[in-house]
Write a protein that holds these residues in place. Structure first.
Motif, mmCIF file in Angstrom:
data_model
loop_
_atom_site.group_PDB
_atom_site.id
_atom_site.type_symbol
_atom_site.label_atom_id
_atom_site.label_comp_id
_atom_site.label_asym_id
_atom_site.label_seq_id
_atom_site.Cartn_x
_atom_site.Cartn_y
_atom_site.Cartn_z
ATOM 1 N N HIS A 54 41.684 35.981 13.687
ATOM 2 C CA HIS A 54 41.047 37.156 14.287
ATOM 3 C C HIS A 54 39.540 37.142 14.002
ATOM 4 N N ILE A 55 39.168 36.790 12.776
ATOM 5 C CA ILE A 55 37.732 36.737 12.427
ATOM 6 C C ILE A 55 37.035 35.733 13.352
ATOM 7 N N TYR A 56 37.637 34.579 13.561
ATOM 8 C CA TYR A 56 37.027 33.586 14.457
ATOM 9 C C TYR A 56 36.848 34.166 15.869
ATOM 10 N N SER A 57 37.839 34.937 16.308
ATOM 11 C CA SER A 57 37.792 35.443 17.687
ATOM 12 C C SER A 57 36.614 36.406 17.908
ATOM 13 N N LEU A 58 36.024 36.890 16.802
ATOM 14 C CA LEU A 58 34.904 37.828 16.941
ATOM 15 C C LEU A 58 33.583 37.109 17.240
ATOM 16 N N ASN A 59 33.591 35.768 17.077
ATOM 17 C CA ASN A 59 32.394 34.956 17.354
ATOM 18 C C ASN A 59 31.146 35.453 16.629
ATOM 19 N N LEU A 60 31.295 35.752 15.364
ATOM 20 C CA LEU A 60 30.155 36.214 14.566
ATOM 21 C C LEU A 60 29.522 35.021 13.859
ATOM 22 N N PRO A 61 28.240 35.110 13.484
ATOM 23 C CA PRO A 61 27.642 33.999 12.737
ATOM 24 C C PRO A 61 28.290 33.891 11.354
ATOM 25 N N PRO A 62 28.359 32.673 10.794
ATOM 26 C CA PRO A 62 28.997 32.482 9.483
ATOM 27 C C PRO A 62 28.420 33.391 8.399
ATOM 28 N N SER A 63 27.112 33.734 8.514
ATOM 29 C CA SER A 63 26.541 34.595 7.475
ATOM 30 C C SER A 63 27.231 35.970 7.456
ATOM 31 N N HIS A 64 27.849 36.365 8.573
ATOM 32 C CA HIS A 64 28.549 37.651 8.621
ATOM 33 C C HIS A 64 30.011 37.539 8.192
ATOM 34 N N THR A 65 30.559 36.351 8.268
ATOM 35 C CA THR A 65 32.008 36.240 8.025
ATOM 36 C C THR A 65 32.340 35.571 6.693
ATOM 37 N N GLU A 66 31.354 34.886 6.102
ATOM 38 C CA GLU A 66 31.683 34.059 4.929
ATOM 39 C C GLU A 66 32.320 34.854 3.788
ATOM 40 N N LYS A 67 31.789 36.036 3.488
ATOM 41 C CA LYS A 67 32.294 36.791 2.332
ATOM 42 C C LYS A 67 33.780 37.126 2.498
ATOM 43 N N LEU A 68 34.126 37.631 3.682
ATOM 44 C CA LEU A 68 35.534 38.016 3.888
ATOM 45 C C LEU A 68 36.438 36.780 3.863
ATOM 46 N N ILE A 69 35.974 35.702 4.483
ATOM 47 C CA ILE A 69 36.801 34.485 4.474
ATOM 48 C C ILE A 69 36.953 33.977 3.035
ATOM 49 N N GLN A 70 35.892 34.106 2.257
ATOM 50 C CA GLN A 70 35.964 33.660 0.866
ATOM 51 C C GLN A 70 36.974 34.495 0.061
ATOM 52 N N GLU A 71 37.001 35.785 0.322
ATOM 53 C CA GLU A 71 37.971 36.629 -0.409
ATOM 54 C C GLU A 71 39.391 36.297 0.009
ATOM 55 N N LEU A 72 39.576 36.036 1.299
ATOM 56 C CA LEU A 72 40.916 35.623 1.752
ATOM 57 C C LEU A 72 41.296 34.293 1.085
ATOM 58 N N ALA A 73 40.277 33.456 0.864
ATOM 59 C CA ALA A 73 40.542 32.169 0.200
ATOM 60 C C ALA A 73 40.943 32.376 -1.259
ATOM 61 N N TRP A 74 40.419 33.436 -1.893
ATOM 62 C CA TRP A 74 40.870 33.753 -3.260
ATOM 63 C C TRP A 74 42.380 33.970 -3.258
ATOM 64 N N ARG A 75 42.830 34.650 -2.239
ATOM 65 C CA ARG A 75 44.277 34.927 -2.159
ATOM 66 C C ARG A 75 45.056 33.603 -2.053
ATOM 67 N N ASP A 76 44.616 32.715 -1.145
ATOM 68 C CA ASP A 76 45.317 31.429 -1.002
ATOM 69 C C ASP A 76 45.216 30.623 -2.296
ATOM 70 N N TYR A 77 44.070 30.732 -2.959
ATOM 71 C CA TYR A 77 43.876 29.977 -4.201
ATOM 72 C C TYR A 77 44.881 30.429 -5.272
ATOM 73 N N TRP A 78 44.978 31.749 -5.478
ATOM 74 C CA TRP A 78 45.922 32.233 -6.507
ATOM 75 C C TRP A 78 47.354 31.823 -6.156
ATOM 76 N N GLN A 79 47.660 31.812 -4.858
ATOM 77 C CA GLN A 79 49.010 31.406 -4.450
ATOM 78 C C GLN A 79 49.247 29.935 -4.790
ATOM 79 N N GLN A 80 48.216 29.103 -4.588
ATOM 80 C CA GLN A 80 48.340 27.680 -4.914
ATOM 81 C C GLN A 80 48.513 27.497 -6.428
ATOM 82 N N VAL A 81 47.752 28.278 -7.200
ATOM 83 C CA VAL A 81 47.879 28.172 -8.662
ATOM 84 C C VAL A 81 49.313 28.530 -9.074
ATOM 85 N N TRP A 82 49.810 29.616 -8.508
ATOM 86 C CA TRP A 82 51.178 30.064 -8.851
ATOM 87 C C TRP A 82 52.203 28.993 -8.463
ATOM 88 N N LEU A 83 52.024 28.451 -7.279
ATOM 89 C CA LEU A 83 52.943 27.432 -6.780
ATOM 90 C C LEU A 83 52.991 26.228 -7.722
#
Ligand SMILES: Cc1cc2nc3c(=O)[nH]c(=O)nc-3n(C[C@H](O)[C@H](O)[C@H](O)COP(=O)(O)OP(=O)(O)OC[C@H]3O[C@@H](n4cnc5c(N)ncnc54)[C@H](O)[C@@H]3O)c2cc1C
Length: 363
Positions: A54-83
């Motif tokens: 959905h974030i990609y579909s908004l066609n925003l510059p990376p400077s506007h999306t990086e923070k949110l994508i990074q936080e979502l990546a924290w979630r994937d990271y913790w899941q990988q650690v747990w796994l």
């Protein structure tokens, strides 16, 4: 915040409502433009990848999306650690917490009577809504572990039991990050920091000190009394008479994906294992929210019992489930979960994981 609706169309509307640029500028503030999507991600209704697309579909510059994508990546990271670390996440991961004065939870935290107004207000809201802002979770964890000197595990279990987004990976690993057992440094915040981000102007509290004082600080009297976690759960009654030995999808506390094998003919079972909830209890509010979310899955049947009991009715060759650390004893066919990127594995730090992931994620 407008509460946490449970119908899939309302959840998808919430995804469409996210504001990545405002998020970057304000996420650390109480009234920041956070997404309130975590309860749906943690219960497996939606994936981080779905939000990313959905974030990609908004066609925003990376400077506007990086923070949110990074936080979502924290979630994937913790899941990988747990796994990869499996049950090791339930103990001090990299170094031992020190000092530890007790293995319980400060009573003043449980009762929202720490005397720090913004914190007490947020704890009351946690009981009412099942949600707490990320920055406030850090303050509460710091008060428990680094000021009251409670070992992180019991307060983490307390917070997990109350959060609609309770996730043992994100929760326990974040508590360990704050307590310094899974990070290089303990996290502390003083009253000025809380005042700044939570619009208060309180003075004279036990946190109203310069940072240098935290190192030698005695446990404040208000935090000395501790209590164990009290969590009594009653699982719903469910009849199992209608289950057949037929191709079956298993849903559970971490998988409520309404689109999983959509349109295909399957028996769909919501498995509630008493042993799991005994080990990791959650509030009635969390249980009700989870059961309400499950009604997005047509014809789902609730099965309250252990996996082996289900397996005595439905044979393993008929059972399908999604990969998850809590499913390690399931038998049958395991299907993958959705991740944001192809970067997977046991990375020693989030930043090592992010450095690699961002090449794929920031388009
Ligand atoms: C002590 C402590 C306990 C926590 N316990 C949990 C928990 O049980 N379950 C849980 O899902 N998150 C937990 N978090 C992480 C984070 O606080 C929540 O994911 C976030 O506050 C959820 O609100 P949101 O959806 O509005 O987040 P937003 O800020 O809008 O972020 C969007 C999404 O990114 C992910 N995310 C954001 N921040 C983090 C983070 N710090 N770590 C991991 N993922 C993040 C979440 O999936 C979130 O839904 C914890 C953090 C701390 C410090």
């Amino acid at each position: 915040m407008k509460g946490f609706p449970t119908k899939i169309n309302q959840i998808e509307e919430r995804i469409r409502g996210i504001q990545p640029a405002a998020y970057s500028a304000s996420r650390n503030y109480k009234a920041g433009a956070v997404t309130y999507l975590s309860p749906y991600i943690s219960r497996g209704v939606i994936s981080t990848r779905q939000v990313l697309l959905h974030i990609y579909s908004l066609n925003l510059p990376p400077s506007h999306t990086e923070k949110l994508i990074q936080e979502l990546a924290w979630r994937d990271y913790w899941q990988q650690v747990w796994l990869h670390k499996k049950d090791e996440i339930f103990q001090d991961l990299k170094s031992s917490q020190s000092p530890v004065a007790n293995l319980s939870i400060p009573k003043a935290v449980i009762e929202a009577k720490t005397g720090i107004e913004a914190v007490d207000q947020a704890i009351k809201e946690l009981y009412e809504t099942g949600y707490m802002h990320n920055h406030m979770r850090m303050y509460v964890a710091a008060i428990c572990c680094n000021i009251a000197q409670s070992h992180w595990l019991q307060p983490a279990r307390w917070m997990y039991s109350l959060l609609l987004d309770g996730d043992l990976g994100s929760n326990h690993l974040s508590w360990q990050w704050v307590a310094g057992t899974n990070s290089s440094k303990k996290y502390v915040a003083n009253q000025d920091n809380i005042n700044k981000y939570f619009s208060s102007d309180q003075k004279g509290t036990f946190l109203d000190v310069p940072y240098a004082d935290f190192e030698r600080m005695e446990v404040p009297d208000i935090l000395k009394e501790v209590k164990p976690l009290e969590a009594r759960m009653s699982l719903p009654y469910a009849s199992t008479n209608t289950l057949k030995d037929a191709p079956t999808l298993i849903y559970n506390y971490y998988n409520l994906d309404p689109y999983w094998h959509g349109g295909e003919e399957f028996q769909r079972v919501l498995l509630l294992e008493p042993s799991f909830f005994e080990k990791f209890p959650v509030s009635q509010k969390c249980l009700d929210f989870f059961l309400d979310l499950s009604s997005n899955i047509a014809d789902i049947q609730v099965f309250v019992g252990e996996f082996d009991e289900l397996n005595s009715i439905v044979s393993s060759e008929h059972l399908i489930y999604k990969e998850h650390p809590t499913n390690s004893l399931y038998k049958g066919k395991e299907e993958p979960r959705e991740w944001m990127s192809s970067v997977q594995g046991d990375y020693p730090s989030f930043f090592a994981f992010w450095k690699k992931s961002k090449k794929e994620l920031l388009q």
